[in-house]
Write a protein that holds these residues in place. Structure first.
Motif, PDB file in Angstrom:
ATOM      1  N   GLY A 137       0.781  -1.228   0.000  1.00  0.00           N
ATOM      2  CA  GLY A 137       0.000   0.000   0.000  1.00  0.00           C
ATOM      3  C   GLY A 137       0.811   1.275   0.000  1.00  0.00           C
ATOM      4  O   GLY A 137       0.249   2.373  -0.045  1.00  0.00           O
ATOM      5  N   THR A 164      -5.179   3.869  -0.819  1.00  0.00           N
ATOM      6  CA  THR A 164      -4.767   3.074   0.339  1.00  0.00           C
ATOM      7  C   THR A 164      -4.712   3.863   1.642  1.00  0.00           C
ATOM      8  O   THR A 164      -4.785   3.270   2.726  1.00  0.00           O
ATOM      9  CB  THR A 164      -3.390   2.439   0.098  1.00  0.00           C
ATOM     10  OG1 THR A 164      -2.410   3.476  -0.084  1.00  0.00           O
ATOM     11  CG2 THR A 164      -3.417   1.527  -1.121  1.00  0.00           C
ATOM     12  N   TYR A 297      -5.985  -1.254   5.215  1.00  0.00           N
ATOM     13  CA  TYR A 297      -4.839  -0.367   5.285  1.00  0.00           C
ATOM     14  C   TYR A 297      -5.104   0.723   6.322  1.00  0.00           C
ATOM     15  O   TYR A 297      -6.095   1.456   6.189  1.00  0.00           O
ATOM     16  CB  TYR A 297      -4.566   0.284   3.928  1.00  0.00           C
ATOM     17  CG  TYR A 297      -4.059  -0.669   2.876  1.00  0.00           C
ATOM     18  CD1 TYR A 297      -2.742  -1.127   2.899  1.00  0.00           C
ATOM     19  CD2 TYR A 297      -4.883  -1.111   1.841  1.00  0.00           C
ATOM     20  CE1 TYR A 297      -2.271  -1.998   1.933  1.00  0.00           C
ATOM     21  CE2 TYR A 297      -4.422  -1.985   0.867  1.00  0.00           C
ATOM     22  CZ  TYR A 297      -3.108  -2.426   0.919  1.00  0.00           C
ATOM     23  OH  TYR A 297      -2.641  -3.291  -0.036  1.00  0.00           O
ATOM     24  N   ARG A 339     -13.442   0.702  -1.022  1.00  0.00           N
ATOM     25  CA  ARG A 339     -12.963   1.939  -0.404  1.00  0.00           C
ATOM     26  C   ARG A 339     -14.186   2.671   0.120  1.00  0.00           C
ATOM     27  O   ARG A 339     -15.101   2.987  -0.641  1.00  0.00           O
ATOM     28  CB  ARG A 339     -12.221   2.825  -1.405  1.00  0.00           C
ATOM     29  CG  ARG A 339     -11.483   3.993  -0.737  1.00  0.00           C
ATOM     30  CD  ARG A 339     -11.052   5.034  -1.747  1.00  0.00           C
ATOM     31  NE  ARG A 339     -12.219   5.756  -2.269  1.00  0.00           N
ATOM     32  CZ  ARG A 339     -12.159   6.615  -3.292  1.00  0.00           C
ATOM     33  NH1 ARG A 339     -11.036   6.856  -3.914  1.00  0.00           N
ATOM     34  NH2 ARG A 339     -13.265   7.228  -3.708  1.00  0.00           N
TER      35      ARG A 339
END
Length: 370
Positions: A137, A164, A297, A339
């Motif tokens: 990431g 990320t 992440y 995300r």
């Protein structure tokens, strides 16, 4: 007539699905959009007053030089007025830089995966794109340095990185800048700067005195909550900024956007509050991921990338049908991830509950663990 050949395989930028479209398509009255990294708390209350006052001047062109905003922002940042360039969002500053330095026979270096507009604009200008895969990431700075050659014109650093949320720390940034050739422009895109809490995140503005080949990008679209008004900026060496100004469209930022940005800068208590609540929201998702054994992440931005180890488009569609718009990782280079923009506490709780239910029904989590 034929357009540039490099446009043939390019697709326009695909933002998160519009709220209105989802309402119509699924017959829903309530929609929660957590797809475009917008501020769920809106903007400072003073912004509305500034917009109302400026509404009396809609018949007038804006100041193309953004003089009042320039003065306000330069004072706030502690930089010279001539070191600023404003854009219709920081996206336009990316376009201005690409237009100014990239052409056929040149190349540009960036991470993969990162903000797609770096590549998009480079392709339009006919430049070679050199993408260096992320490492867990993070930017592979050594790999990016090795990719630089005599034809490299721009290196793009997205910190915190989209999608990320990882950042480049102070020592890494310092070492990287020292190793990049003087004739290669380094662009540090810090769209999520106001959300960062890491102690070793670099304050890049002081580096401008040492490196005339550095440009810093920031925006009013994220923490400041002015996404609808489209205004961002770049900070760089005065000589460089003067050189690229002709590539900027005239009147590219509106009177209302300039007035709103001036008001927003003055309310840093609001920004601090948004940042604090964003940290609390991130913790909600961290706790969820840890409880369910999901990889994610750690983020210094206002979004989180979570790996569900399954087709993210299916999970995206499941949430969409229930009125929750997120970003499928399939479009971002992470096909088993979502995300998710950090919303307010209630929005985060609601979407986590839907995710819990989905994992339970799909057999990815045992019922007694919920």
């Amino acid at each position: 007539m034929e357009a540039k050949s490099q446009l043939l395989n390019l697709k326009p930028y695909q933002p998160g699905k519009p709220i209105e479209e989802v309402k119509r398509e699924y017959g829903l009255s309530k929609i929660v959009k957590l797809a475009s990294n917008e501020n769920p708390y809106g903007s400072s209350p003073s912004v509305k007053d500034a917009i109302t006052a400026e509404a009396a001047n809609l018949g007038l062109y804006p100041d193309g030089y953004s003089a009042e905003l320039r003065e306000e922002l330069s004072r706030f940042l502690g930089v010279k007025e001539g070191s600023l360039i404003f854009g219709n969002g920081s996206d336009e500053v990316v376009q201005i830089l690409s237009r100014s330095f990239l052409r056929e026979g040149t190349n540009t270096v960036m991470a993969a995966n990162t903000f797609p507009q770096y590549k998009h604009n480079a392709v339009i200008e006919g430049a070679e794109v050199r993408e260096i895969p992320l490492l867990n990431g993070e930017h592979d700075l050594d790999g990016m340095l090795k990719a630089i050659d005599g034809q490299t014109r721009i290196v793009w650093l997205c910190s915190p990185n989209n999608p990320t949320g990882h950042y480049i720390d102070q020592q890494s940034f310092k070492s990287f800048m020292a190793d990049v050739p003087d004739n290669v422009l380094v662009v540090s895109d810090e769209a999520y700067y106001e959300y960062v809490v890491a102690d070793d995140f670099p304050e890049t503005i002081p580096f401008l005195d040492m490196y005339p080949n550095l440009v810093i990008l920031r925006t009013f679209s994220k923490a400041y909550g002015l996404a609808a008004l489209r205004i961002g900026y770049g900070i760089g060496n005065e000589k460089l900024i003067t050189a690229i100004e002709p590539a900027r469209e005239p009147f590219n930022t509106s009177r209302i956007a300039q007035a709103a940005a001036r008001a927003a800068i003055k309310d840093q208590e609001f920004i601090k509050s948004c940042s604090d609540r964003n940290r609390e929201g991130l913790q909600q998702f961290y706790d969820f991921c840890k409880a369910r054994g999901l990889d994610y992440y750690p983020s210094q931005a206002n979004f989180i990338l979570i790996d569900f180890k399954q087709d993210s488009n299916l999970l995206f569609q499941h949430l969409l049908e229930r009125g929750y718009i997120v970003r499928s990782g399939a479009a971002l280079g992470f096909p088993t991830s979502l995300r998710i923009t950090i919303g307010d506490k209630e929005q985060n709780s609601e979407i986590i509950e839907h995710l819990e239910n989905y994992l339970l029904k799909s057999g990815n989590v045992k019922e007694e663990t919920v």
